[in-house]
Scaffold this motif. Structure first.
Motif, mmCIF file in Angstrom:
data_model
loop_
_atom_site.group_PDB
_atom_site.id
_atom_site.type_symbol
_atom_site.label_atom_id
_atom_site.label_comp_id
_atom_site.label_asym_id
_atom_site.label_seq_id
_atom_site.Cartn_x
_atom_site.Cartn_y
_atom_site.Cartn_z
ATOM 1 N N HIS A 196 0.878 -1.169 0.000
ATOM 2 C CA HIS A 196 0.000 0.000 0.000
ATOM 3 C C HIS A 196 0.914 1.217 0.000
ATOM 4 N N SER A 197 0.898 1.973 -1.079
ATOM 5 C CA SER A 197 1.787 3.133 -1.183
ATOM 6 C C SER A 197 1.029 4.399 -1.567
ATOM 7 N N PHE A 198 -0.234 4.476 -1.171
ATOM 8 C CA PHE A 198 -1.062 5.609 -1.578
ATOM 9 C C PHE A 198 -0.714 6.897 -0.840
ATOM 10 N N LYS A 199 0.040 6.793 0.266
ATOM 11 C CA LYS A 199 0.500 7.990 0.982
ATOM 12 C C LYS A 199 2.021 8.094 0.847
ATOM 13 N N PHE A 200 2.495 7.903 -0.378
ATOM 14 C CA PHE A 200 3.923 7.911 -0.653
ATOM 15 C C PHE A 200 4.559 9.177 -0.107
ATOM 16 N N PRO A 201 5.684 9.093 0.570
ATOM 17 C CA PRO A 201 6.694 8.045 0.650
ATOM 18 C C PRO A 201 6.467 6.993 1.729
ATOM 19 N N LEU A 214 5.183 3.553 2.898
ATOM 20 C CA LEU A 214 4.924 2.278 2.240
ATOM 21 C C LEU A 214 4.570 1.236 3.287
ATOM 22 N N GLN A 215 3.456 0.552 3.063
ATOM 23 C CA GLN A 215 3.061 -0.563 3.927
ATOM 24 C C GLN A 215 3.246 -1.860 3.147
ATOM 25 N N LEU A 244 12.256 2.083 9.131
ATOM 26 C CA LEU A 244 11.063 1.378 9.590
ATOM 27 C C LEU A 244 10.312 2.290 10.545
ATOM 28 N N LEU A 245 9.026 2.536 10.264
ATOM 29 C CA LEU A 245 8.210 3.391 11.128
ATOM 30 C C LEU A 245 7.384 2.576 12.106
ATOM 31 N N GLN A 246 6.833 1.461 11.623
ATOM 32 C CA GLN A 246 5.990 0.612 12.471
ATOM 33 C C GLN A 246 6.114 -0.838 12.044
#
Length: 126
Positions: free
Chosen positions: A88-93, A95-96, A115-117
């Protein structure tokens, strides 16, 4: 050969069809990750995100040049093994990446390569 039956010749012309030209893009990569692509997403009008499970990771390709601009690949960040079944990259940059082998959704910042989460997916038992 001769026959008493009348001649049944059919003179049909082939059907005319419209051909739609679809542009192509040469991508400059050497790992052959397209052979195992699992997900493809268009980001805005300039980037294509492609995930692969054969060469585990996600590559961001510039549409104008075909050049790989960014990547989040297996063990690139904090030595995290990745098996991207979905992205899922709809809120680029941002990335899930869904990794079913680890039952985890990883959230990365593509620009910072960080890594954020790390969200563990709990399975329900019935």
């Amino acid at each position: 050969m001769f026959s008493c039956n009348p001649r049944n010749e059919i003179h049909e012309y082939p059907k005319l069809i419209d051909i739609e030209w679809i542009d192509s893009l040469e991508v400059i990569e050497k790992n052959e990750f397209f052979n195992g692509s699992s997900d493809v997403q268009l980001i805005g009008d300039s980037l294509l995100a492609i995930s692969s499970f054969l060469t585990p990771g996600v590559w961001f390709i510039e549409l104008d040049s075909g050049e790989i601009k960014h990547r989040i690949a297996d063990r690139d960040i904090m030595n995290i093994p990745l098996f991207p079944a979905g992205i899922h990259s709809f809120k680029f940059p941002i990335l899930q990446i869904l990794d079913p082998r680890q039952n985890t959704i990883f959230v990365f910042d593509v620009f910072q390569k960080s890594l954020l989460q790390k969200n563990k997916i709990e399975s329900s038992s019935k």
